[in-house]
Design an enzyme around this catalytic site. Structure first.
Site, PDB file in Angstrom:
ATOM      1  N   LYS A  37       0.841  -1.200   0.000  1.00  9.34           N
ATOM      2  CA  LYS A  37       0.000   0.000   0.000  1.00  9.34           C
ATOM      3  C   LYS A  37       0.874   1.247   0.000  1.00  9.34           C
ATOM      4  O   LYS A  37       1.727   1.419   0.878  1.00  9.34           O
ATOM      5  CB  LYS A  37      -0.913   0.017   1.228  1.00  9.34           C
ATOM      6  CG  LYS A  37      -2.056  -0.971   1.144  1.00  9.34           C
ATOM      7  CD  LYS A  37      -2.908  -0.957   2.401  1.00  9.34           C
ATOM      8  CE  LYS A  37      -4.087  -0.046   2.296  1.00  9.34           C
ATOM      9  NZ  LYS A  37      -5.040  -0.237   3.419  1.00  9.34           N
ATOM     10  N   ILE A  38       0.650   2.102  -0.988  1.00 11.21           N
ATOM     11  CA  ILE A  38       1.366   3.376  -1.103  1.00 11.21           C
ATOM     12  C   ILE A  38       0.322   4.486  -1.170  1.00 11.21           C
ATOM     13  O   ILE A  38      -0.618   4.397  -1.965  1.00 11.21           O
ATOM     14  CB  ILE A  38       2.250   3.412  -2.368  1.00 11.21           C
ATOM     15  CG1 ILE A  38       3.304   2.300  -2.317  1.00 11.21           C
ATOM     16  CG2 ILE A  38       2.916   4.772  -2.528  1.00 11.21           C
ATOM     17  CD1 ILE A  38       4.177   2.221  -3.572  1.00 11.21           C
TER      18      ILE A  38
END
Length: 361
Positions: free
Chosen positions: A139-140
């Site tokens: 997750k970014i």
């Protein structure tokens, strides 16, 4: 037929927005897969903070890792990935059966890196390698600093769940970063199949805007933003730019609806899930909301590809004095700050547990 099955049959993936060691140990997650059409899972710092804080499920793991000298973020990453590997293995049959479209779990890069593009890229590569699972998204955040990191991670072949998107414009920026990463791969003759989802957070719009709006406009803004975003998603998939990549073998970055638990006690507890059914999308659902949907959810018609009444609702909200662009920016900044707060609490909680456990032993 359960609402969860109806949504699954429509072509929407239902993911659980929660993970705890207890859910894995007592078979609850396996039951949700079997009985509630759950085909993936998301996590975030707040979820792990709550999981590690409740009871003693993580104590043995924390103590064992302390004895070999681990602490802080390194220790947490080991704990979290132990859980996520187990979850990924539970979802692996779905991952294989859907040809890698579904069956994913997600692990966040440190929220402290939200403004650090280079640090985010390095952290994403580390998590991807350390996880050792093909069905784990990194997750970014889709913050301005996160956008170039998303492009680079995709280019490097790292599957990405873009998080903390709130508006259609923020979604489009993340989608274009994905496209650029895939285009670079195609240009170099690399495999264009790098999976991604773009997570758009919805209920927080209504929490923020309801106090400024008349009662008949409450809890309509988040769904309108989703309709507007779904239209942009469908337009992108129909564009010549995407069609060229699809011909080369690329897969769409799916839109994911996040923050879909109703936070208004006067609203239906299945409000967002009922309204957001749509093919080729994902809805990640808090555990309490998932159980409510399974029990009494009533999915409405699929989201309209042309946005339906989104423009009219957004215009009426703007007329009532809500600055949508400014609110989108604030929601993203507030979301990033909330994850930083949870991250720091989480690391402090682990340090406190380490100290207590070493004193006990």
């Amino acid at each position: 037929m359960k609402a969860t099955q109806q949504l699954h049959d429509l072509g929407q993936s239902l993911w659980l927005d929660n993970i705890t060691r207890t859910l894995l140990d007592n078979g609850t997650l396996a039951r949700y897969i079997a009985e509630l059409s759950v085909t993936g899972l998301t996590s975030n710092p707040s979820i792990f903070d709550a999981a590690i804080g409740e009871g003693e499920a993580y104590d043995a793991g924390i103590h064992a890792k302390s004895l070999v000298g681990l602490s802080g973020e390194t220790l947490f990453m080991e704990l979290a990935l132990e859980d996520l590997r187990r979850a990924a293995d539970l979802f692996k049959p779905i991952f294989d059966a859907t040809h890698q479209v579904d069956g994913w779990v997600s692990m966040e890069v440190s929220p402290l890196l939200a403004a650090d593009t280079a640090g985010t890229i390095t952290a994403a590569a580390t998590i991807h390698a350390q996880a050792e699972r093909p069905n784990l998204f990194v997750k970014i955040p889709g913050t301005p600093e996160g956008i170039p990191a998303i492009e680079e991670a995709i280019y490097r072949g790292i599957p990405v769940n873009v998080t903390l998107l709130f508006s259609c414009a923020q979604y489009v920026a993340a989608a274009e970063a994905y496209l650029r990463g895939i285009e670079r791969r195609v240009a170099e003759g690399k495999d264009p199949q790098v999976a991604s989802v773009a997570s758009v957070f919805l209920s927080r719009w209504d929490v923020a805007a309801n106090p400024q709006l008349p009662a008949d406009q409450h809890n309509r803004l988040g769904i309108a933003v989703a309709k507007q975003t779904y239209r942009a998603y469908r337009e992108l998939l129909a564009s010549p730019r995407w069609q060229k990549l699809a011909t080369a073998g690329a897969r769409p970055q799916r839109v994911l609806w996040a923050s879909t638990g109703s936070k208004d006690p006067n609203a239906s507890d299945t409000l967002y899930v009922d309204a957001l059914g749509a093919p080729d999308t994902v809805d990640t659902i808090p555990e309490k909301t998932l159980l409510a949907v399974g029990d009494h959810g009533k999915p409405g018609p699929a989201l309209p590809m042309d946005g339906g009444d989104a423009d009219a609702v957004l215009a009426s909200v703007t007329a009532a004095g809500v600055n949508l662009d400014a609110l989108a920016t604030k929601l993203q900044q507030d979301g990033a700050e909330a994850f930083v707060k949870s991250w720091k609490q989480l690391l402090q909680r682990i340090a406190d547990k380490q100290a207590a456990l070493s004193a006990k032993h």
